[in-house]
Motif scaffolding. Structure first.
Motif, PDB file in Angstrom:
ATOM      1  N   ALA A 149       0.765  -1.360   0.200  1.00  0.00           N
ATOM      2  CA  ALA A 149       0.116  -0.010   0.022  1.00  0.00           C
ATOM      3  C   ALA A 149       0.832   1.285  -0.034  1.00  0.00           C
ATOM      4  N   LEU A 150       2.027   1.256   0.599  1.00  0.00           N
ATOM      5  CA  LEU A 150       2.963   2.454   0.828  1.00  0.00           C
ATOM      6  C   LEU A 150       3.423   2.825  -0.464  1.00  0.00           C
ATOM      7  N   GLY A 151       3.371   1.868  -1.349  1.00  0.00           N
ATOM      8  CA  GLY A 151       4.031   2.109  -2.925  1.00  0.00           C
ATOM      9  C   GLY A 151       3.170   3.174  -3.737  1.00  0.00           C
ATOM     10  N   PRO A 152       2.138   2.854  -4.006  1.00  0.00           N
ATOM     11  CA  PRO A 152       1.199   3.594  -4.829  1.00  0.00           C
ATOM     12  C   PRO A 152       0.937   5.004  -3.929  1.00  0.00           C
ATOM     13  N   THR A 153       0.887   4.693  -2.468  1.00  0.00           N
ATOM     14  CA  THR A 153       0.422   5.940  -1.696  1.00  0.00           C
ATOM     15  C   THR A 153       1.565   7.119  -1.978  1.00  0.00           C
ATOM     16  N   VAL A 154       2.848   6.700  -1.852  1.00  0.00           N
ATOM     17  CA  VAL A 154       3.930   7.677  -2.043  1.00  0.00           C
ATOM     18  C   VAL A 154       4.099   8.062  -3.465  1.00  0.00           C
ATOM     19  N   ARG A 155       3.653   6.956  -4.514  1.00  0.00           N
ATOM     20  CA  ARG A 155       4.081   7.265  -5.772  1.00  0.00           C
ATOM     21  C   ARG A 155       3.132   8.364  -6.273  1.00  0.00           C
ATOM     22  N   ARG A 156       1.958   8.154  -5.778  1.00  0.00           N
ATOM     23  CA  ARG A 156       0.954   9.204  -6.389  1.00  0.00           C
ATOM     24  C   ARG A 156       0.714  10.242  -5.446  1.00  0.00           C
ATOM     25  N   ALA A 157       0.015   9.615  -4.469  1.00  0.00           N
ATOM     26  CA  ALA A 157      -0.416  10.920  -3.450  1.00  0.00           C
ATOM     27  C   ALA A 157       0.871  11.806  -2.897  1.00  0.00           C
ATOM     28  N   GLY A 158       1.829  10.910  -2.635  1.00  0.00           N
ATOM     29  CA  GLY A 158       3.218  11.653  -2.381  1.00  0.00           C
ATOM     30  C   GLY A 158       3.882  12.802  -3.294  1.00  0.00           C
ATOM     31  N   ARG A 159       3.582  12.095  -4.601  1.00  0.00           N
ATOM     32  CA  ARG A 159       4.405  13.160  -5.777  1.00  0.00           C
ATOM     33  C   ARG A 159       3.060  14.523  -5.615  1.00  0.00           C
ATOM     34  N   THR A 160       1.775  14.172  -5.815  1.00  0.00           N
ATOM     35  CA  THR A 160       0.838  15.058  -5.818  1.00  0.00           C
ATOM     36  C   THR A 160       0.961  16.011  -4.807  1.00  0.00           C
ATOM     37  N   VAL A 161       1.349  15.657  -3.370  1.00  0.00           N
ATOM     38  CA  VAL A 161       1.694  16.728  -2.282  1.00  0.00           C
ATOM     39  C   VAL A 161       3.006  17.529  -2.661  1.00  0.00           C
ATOM     40  N   ALA A 162       4.140  16.852  -3.256  1.00  0.00           N
ATOM     41  CA  ALA A 162       5.257  17.521  -3.663  1.00  0.00           C
ATOM     42  C   ALA A 162       4.705  18.569  -4.514  1.00  0.00           C
ATOM     43  N   PHE A 163       4.088  18.547  -5.581  1.00  0.00           N
ATOM     44  CA  PHE A 163       3.752  19.314  -6.493  1.00  0.00           C
ATOM     45  C   PHE A 163       2.972  20.384  -6.103  1.00  0.00           C
ATOM     46  N   SER A 164       2.058  20.177  -5.210  1.00  0.00           N
ATOM     47  CA  SER A 164       1.125  21.098  -4.482  1.00  0.00           C
ATOM     48  C   SER A 164       2.071  21.971  -3.840  1.00  0.00           C
ATOM     49  N   ALA A 165       2.785  21.369  -2.918  1.00  0.00           N
ATOM     50  CA  ALA A 165       3.552  22.236  -2.286  1.00  0.00           C
ATOM     51  C   ALA A 165       4.637  23.164  -2.680  1.00  0.00           C
ATOM     52  N   LEU A 166       5.155  22.676  -3.919  1.00  0.00           N
ATOM     53  CA  LEU A 166       5.820  23.676  -4.645  1.00  0.00           C
ATOM     54  C   LEU A 166       5.233  24.779  -5.134  1.00  0.00           C
ATOM     55  N   THR A 167       3.751  24.647  -5.626  1.00  0.00           N
ATOM     56  CA  THR A 167       2.968  25.544  -6.093  1.00  0.00           C
ATOM     57  C   THR A 167       2.821  26.532  -5.160  1.00  0.00           C
ATOM     58  N   VAL A 168       2.457  26.071  -4.006  1.00  0.00           N
ATOM     59  CA  VAL A 168       2.137  27.283  -2.924  1.00  0.00           C
ATOM     60  C   VAL A 168       3.388  27.891  -2.606  1.00  0.00           C
ATOM     61  N   ALA A 169       4.344  27.144  -2.382  1.00  0.00           N
ATOM     62  CA  ALA A 169       5.577  27.906  -2.005  1.00  0.00           C
ATOM     63  C   ALA A 169       5.975  29.086  -2.881  1.00  0.00           C
ATOM     64  N   LEU A 170       5.912  28.628  -4.298  1.00  0.00           N
ATOM     65  CA  LEU A 170       6.216  29.685  -5.308  1.00  0.00           C
ATOM     66  C   LEU A 170       5.226  30.943  -5.428  1.00  0.00           C
ATOM     67  N   SER A 171       4.098  30.593  -4.978  1.00  0.00           N
ATOM     68  CA  SER A 171       2.770  31.724  -4.891  1.00  0.00           C
ATOM     69  C   SER A 171       3.491  32.635  -3.637  1.00  0.00           C
ATOM     70  N   LEU A 172       4.200  31.937  -2.705  1.00  0.00           N
ATOM     71  CA  LEU A 172       4.547  32.805  -1.508  1.00  0.00           C
ATOM     72  C   LEU A 172       5.721  33.655  -1.802  1.00  0.00           C
ATOM     73  N   VAL A 173       6.720  32.953  -2.681  1.00  0.00           N
ATOM     74  CA  VAL A 173       7.731  33.572  -3.146  1.00  0.00           C
ATOM     75  C   VAL A 173       7.602  34.791  -4.046  1.00  0.00           C
ATOM     76  N   ALA A 174       6.341  35.164  -4.139  1.00  0.00           N
ATOM     77  CA  ALA A 174       5.869  36.482  -4.983  1.00  0.00           C
ATOM     78  C   ALA A 174       6.059  37.609  -3.893  1.00  0.00           C
ATOM     79  N   LEU A 175       5.966  37.091  -2.710  1.00  0.00           N
ATOM     80  CA  LEU A 175       5.691  38.394  -1.457  1.00  0.00           C
ATOM     81  C   LEU A 175       7.207  38.974  -1.237  1.00  0.00           C
ATOM     82  N   LEU A 176       8.378  38.224  -1.913  1.00  0.00           N
ATOM     83  CA  LEU A 176       9.573  38.570  -1.508  1.00  0.00           C
ATOM     84  C   LEU A 176      10.026  39.892  -2.640  1.00  0.00           C
ATOM     85  N   VAL A 177       9.107  40.335  -3.407  1.00  0.00           N
ATOM     86  CA  VAL A 177       9.389  41.446  -4.585  1.00  0.00           C
ATOM     87  C   VAL A 177       8.814  42.849  -3.739  1.00  0.00           C
ATOM     88  N   PHE A 178       8.206  42.782  -2.777  1.00  0.00           N
ATOM     89  CA  PHE A 178       7.780  43.947  -2.088  1.00  0.00           C
ATOM     90  C   PHE A 178       8.738  44.488  -1.046  1.00  0.00           C
TER      91      PHE A 178
END
Length: 727
Positions: free
Chosen positions: A268-297
Motif C-alpha cells: 500500500a505504501l508504494g502507490p500511496t507515496v508514488r501518487r499521493a506523495g508526488r501530488t503533495v510535492a507538486f502542490s507544496a511547490l506551487t504554494v511555495a512559489l506563490s509565496l515567493v511573490a511576496l519577496l518582491v515587495f
C-alpha cells in the motif's frame, strides 16, 4: 524517485522516525525565544520619500515629533497648580527615559493652546523617540507603565504610533495563544469525525507540530540577519496546521484506499507515496512559489510572510511525504483504531462502487447541465466580487484595535477634543531653500486643505503671513535644513489625507532646493504606491509558476489556463466580500463587529492573493491528479471527472473545512488586520473547495471535452521529456 521512495521508507522506517524525533527536538530548541526577536512595524517602504523625511526629522530636529503622546487628566483644569506640578514632573520623568530624544508638553512649552483640549480638561506630553519602529514601540512599552506608576492624582492615557505598535504587538501575541487554544481542540474533534480514528486524527497534528517548530527555528535564525515581523508567527501557525491537515489527509486517504483493495502495508505504501506523495510535492511547490511573490515587495511585513510561509509549506510537505509514510509503515492497519464516534456512525456499510457515490452522482448531474450550473456560479461569484470595484486602500492605525482599547480611546479623544494640528501635522523637510523658504511656506499655506504652515521665522495661512505662532516645536531649522509644519483639519488616515500629500508634493519648491514630505498620510500614499508598483511582478510570479507547474503536471495547455481563470473568479469574490464587510461595515457583526475606517489595509489583498492562490492550486492539483490518473486508464473525459470528484470530493471538502476553521479562529482577534486576513483566507478556501471544485471544474471540463488534455506538438514533446508521466 517516488517509485522507490515508498519501499525505502518502509524498510528504513525506524531510522526515519528517530531522525525525525531528533529534528523535532532540535527545532524546538532552535525556536526558543523567537517571539522576542521578531519586530514591530514593517508596513512602510524603506526607500520612500516619507521614510527619508522621518529619518531627517529624527537626525536634524530631535525636539520635534509625536511618536508617543501622553494625555493627562486631573481633578481640575490643566492650568490648576496641581496639574501644573504633576504635568511638569511627568514631562521631566518621561524626558529622562532611555530612548526618548525630546519631550514637549503643555506645561513646559509656554502653555501652547495646541497642547490643551478645547475644554481645558486635558493636556498633552509629546515625546520624540529614537530608533526604528520596533525600538520606538519597545520604548513605549517600557515608558507608559512607568509614567502611570508615578502619576499622582493624574490619569495618564497613551496615544501615537509607537503606542499603537506596542499594543498591537501585545494583542497579536495574546490572540495567537487564544487562537491556538481554541483551534487545536476544535480541529482535533473535526479530525476525529473526518478520519474516524483517534490514531489517524493524531497524525496530522504530529506533522503540524514538526512544520511549525521547524519554521520557528528558521525564523529565529533569520531574525538575526533580517527584520522579521511579529505577525509572521500567526501565519506560521495557521498555515502549518492547515497544510499539515491537507497533506496528511490526502496521504492517509490514499493509504486506506490501497489497504481496502487487500494490499499489504508494504504494497500500500508504494502507490500511496508514488501518487499521493508526488501530488503533495507538486502542490507544496506551487504554494511555495506563490509565496515567493511576496519577496518582491519592499515592506518587510509582507516579506516576513514569505519567509515563514515558504518554510512551513516545505516542511509540512516533507513531513507528509517522508515522516507520515514511515509512521504508517509502523502503524499499518492500526491506523484505524479507536473510533471514538463509532456509536454515532452506526454499523459500517459495505463499500459502494464509485458510480453509486454521492460525489460521482453530483458531478454527473452538474455535467448534464454544465452551462446552467457553471453559469449560475459565475454570476454569483461576480456579484460577490462587485464591491471590490469600490476598494479604497490605506494602512492600519489605532482603529485596527477594538473600541475599548486604551490607545484607541486616547486617539479618539485627540480627534474629538483637540484642535487640528495638535497631532499629525505634516512635516515637510527642505534642504537648500535659502531666502526662498518663506515664499515656499506661503505657497504651501495656499494649498486646499491646509490651515497653517509654520517655519522658523513665522506662520502662514491662506497664502499670507499671520501673527499668531504655530504649534510648539514646529518652527525649527538647523543648518541647511528647515522643517515646515503643515497643519490641516484633514484626517491623515483617509483618502483626503493622501490627496493633500499629493498637492503638497506638487507645489514647486524653491530653486535648487530638495523637499521631502513626511507624516502619516505620506506614509500611506508611499506604501500603497510601492505595493501597486510591485504587484504586477508578484502576480507574474504567481501566475507564471502556476502555469508552468500545472503544465508539467498535466501535459495540458488548457488545464493551467482554466485553473488560473477559476481561481481569479473565487479570489475576486473574496476581495469583494472583504470590502463589503471590513471597509464598508455591512454585516460586520458576523465577524465580531470590527472598526471600519472606509479603507482596506493595502497589504491584505496582495497577501490574501498569494496565500489563497497557492491554497487554491493545492486543491486543483489534488483533484486533477485523480482525474488524470483515471483518464489515462479509460480515455473517458466525463467519467474521469466524476471518478476524480468521487475520490477527492470528500477529502477536499473535509480539508477545506478544517483549514477554514483554523483560519476563521483568527476572527476572534481584537486586531482588525488579523481578523481581516483570517476571515478572507477562510472564505477563499471555502469558495474554492465548494463552488469552484464541485461545480465550475466539472462544468468546464465537460464543455471542453477532449480539448482538456490537448497541447501543441512541441509542448507535448517537451512534456514527454521533462513533465510528470504516468504508466
Amino acid at each position: 524517485m517516488f517509485d522507490r521512495l515508498g519501499a525505502v521508507l518502509h524498510r528504513r522506517r525506524t531510522v526515519v522516525l528517530w531522525v525525525s524525533a531528533v529534528a523535532l527536538v532540535l527545532a524546538g530548541i532552535g525556536g526558543l525565544g523567537v517571539e522576542h526577536r521578531l519586530v514591530h512595524g514593517g508596513f512602510s517602504d524603506p526607500g520612500a520619500q516619507s521614510t527619508h523625511a522621518q529619518r531627517l526629522v529624527t537626525e536634524h530636529f530631535p525636539s520635534s515629533g509625536d511618536d508617543l503622546v501622553l494625555l493627562l487628566r486631573g481633578d481640575g483644569p490643566v492650568d490648576s497648580p496641581a496639574m501644573v506640578s504633576a504635568g511638569t514632573e511627568l514631562t521631566r520623568r518621561a524626558a529622562g527615559t532611555p530612548g526618548v530624544r525630546a519631550a514637549t508638553s503643555y506645561w513646559t512649552a509656554g502653555r501652547s493652546p495646541a497642547l490643551r483640549s478645547r475644554d481645558g480638561s486635558l493636556g498633552l506630553v509629546a515625546l520624540s523617540l529614537s530608533g526604528d519602529e520596533d525600538d520606538r514601540a519597545r520604548t513605549a512599552e517600557r515608558l507608559v507603565p512607568d509614567v502611570r506608576r508615578h502619576a499622582r492624582g493624574v490619569t495618564v492615557m497613551a496615544a501615537g504610533p509607537a503606542q499603537v505598535q506596542s499594543e498591537v504587538g501585545k494583542r497579536t501575541g495574546d490572540d495567537l495563544l487564544l487562537a491556538e487554544a481554541i483551534a487545536l481542540p476544535v480541529t482535533l474533534v473535526l479530525l476525529l469525525l473526518v478520519f474516524g480514528s483517534a490514531v489517524a486524527a493524531a497524525l496530522p497534528l504530529v506533522i503540524a507540530l514538526l512544520s511549525i517548530l521547524t519554521t520557528r527555528a528558521v525564523l529565529n535564525a533569520l531574525a538575526g540577519t533580517v527584520s522579521v515581523s511579529v505577525y509572521s508567527m500567526n501565519s506560521t501557525t495557521a498555515l502549518g496546521l492547515g497544510l499539515a491537515i491537507d497533506y496528511s489527509l490526502f496521504i492517509l486517504a490514499r493509504f486506506r484506499e490501497e489497504l481496502r483493495t487487500g494490499a499489504t502495508v508494504r504494497e500500500a505504501l508504494g502507490p500511496t507515496v508514488r501518487r499521493a506523495g508526488r501530488t503533495v510535492a507538486f502542490s507544496a511547490l506551487t504554494v511555495a512559489l506563490s509565496l515567493v511573490a511576496l519577496l518582491v515587495f519592499p515592506q518587510f511585513f509582507l516579506r516576513s510572510f514569505a519567509y515563514g510561509g515558504i518554510v512551513v509549506v516545505l516542511s509540512a510537505a516533507a513531513g507528509a511525504t517522508l515522516v507520515l509514510p514511515a509512521l504508517l509503515a509502523v502503524l499499518g492497519h492500526r491506523v484505524d483504531r479507536y473510533d471514538v464516534f463509532a456509536r454515532l456512525r452506526g454499523p459500517a456499510r459495505p463499500a459502494a462502487s464509485p458510480e453509486s457515490g454521492r460525489w460521482y452522482r453530483f458531478a454527473t448531474a452538474v455535467m448534464r447541465r454544465p452551462v446552467l450550473c457553471g453559469g449560475g456560479v459565475i454570476i454569483l461569484l461576480l456579484l460577490l466580487a462587485s464591491p471590490f470595484t469600490r476598494v479604497s486602500s490605506g494602512l492600519f492605525d489605532d482603529r485596527s484595535l477594538p473600541a475599548d482599547s486604551q490607545v484607541h480611546r486616547a486617539t479618539q479623544l485627540l480627534r474629538d477634543r483637540f484642535d487640528a494640528g495638535a497631532l499629525g501635522a505634516v512635516p515637510v523637510v527642505v534642504r537648500g531653500a535659502g531666502d526662498g523658504l518663506d515664499a515656499y511656506a506661503r505657497a504651501l499655506s495656499a494649498v486646499p486643505g491646509v490651515r497653517q504652515v509654520t517655519t522658523a521665522t513665522g506662520s502662514y495661512a491662506a497664502g499670507r503671513r499671520v501673527r499668531e505662532p504655530g504649534p510648539a516645536g514646529a518652527a525649527l531649522a538647523k543648518g541647511d535644513y528647515a522643517l515646515l509644519s503643515v497643519v490641516s483639519p484633514v484626517e491623515q488616515d483617509s483618502a483626503a489625507g493622501t490627496r493633500l500629500v499629493r498637492r503638497l508634493r506638487e507645489t514647486a519648491p524653491p530653486d535648487s532646493a530638495r523637499v521631502w514630505v513626511g507624516g502619516r498620510a505620506a506614509e500611506v500614499e508611499d506604501s500603497t504606491s510601492a505595493i501597486a508598483r510591485a504587484t504586477p511582478a508578484a502576480v507574474g510570479i504567481v501566475v507564471g509558476s502556476s502555469l508552468v507547474l500545472l503544465f508539467l503536471f498535466t501535459g495540458s495547455v488548457l488545464m493551467p489556463v482554466k485553473a488560473l481563470v477559476l481561481n481569479t473568479l473565487s479570489l475576486s469574490a473574496t476581495f469583494g466580500a472583504m470590502v463589503f464587510v471590513f471597509q464598508e461595515g455591512h454585516l460586520s457583526f458576523l465577524v465580531g463587529s470590527p472598526q471600519h475606517t472606509g479603507t482596506l489595509d493595502a497589504t491584505i489583498p496582495i497577501l490574501t492573493f498569494c496565500v489563497a492562490f497557492g491554497l487554491s492550486m493545492d486543491y486543483e492539483v489534488f483533484l486533477l491528479s485523480r482525474i488524470r490518473e483515471r483518464h489515462l486508464r479509460t480515455g473517458d473525459n466525463t467519467e474521469s471527472v466524476a471518478f476524480g470528484l468521487q475520490h477527492t470530493g470528500r477529502i477536499i471538502t473535509a480539508a477545506a473545512v478544517l483549514v477554514a476553521v483554523v483560519l476563521f479562529v483568527f476572527a476572534i482577534s481584537g486586531v482588525t488586520l488579523l481578523k481581516l486576513l483570517g476571515v478572507g483566507l477562510a472564505l477563499a478556501v471555502v469558495l474554492d473547495a465548494t463552488l469552484v471544485r464541485a461545480v465550475l471544474v466539472p462544468s468546464f471540463m465537460r464543455l471542453a471535452g477532449r480539448a482538456n488534455w490537448w497541447a501543441p506538438g512541441p509542448l507535448r514533446r517537451l512534456h514527454d521529456r521533462v513533465g510528470l508521466r504516468e504508466e
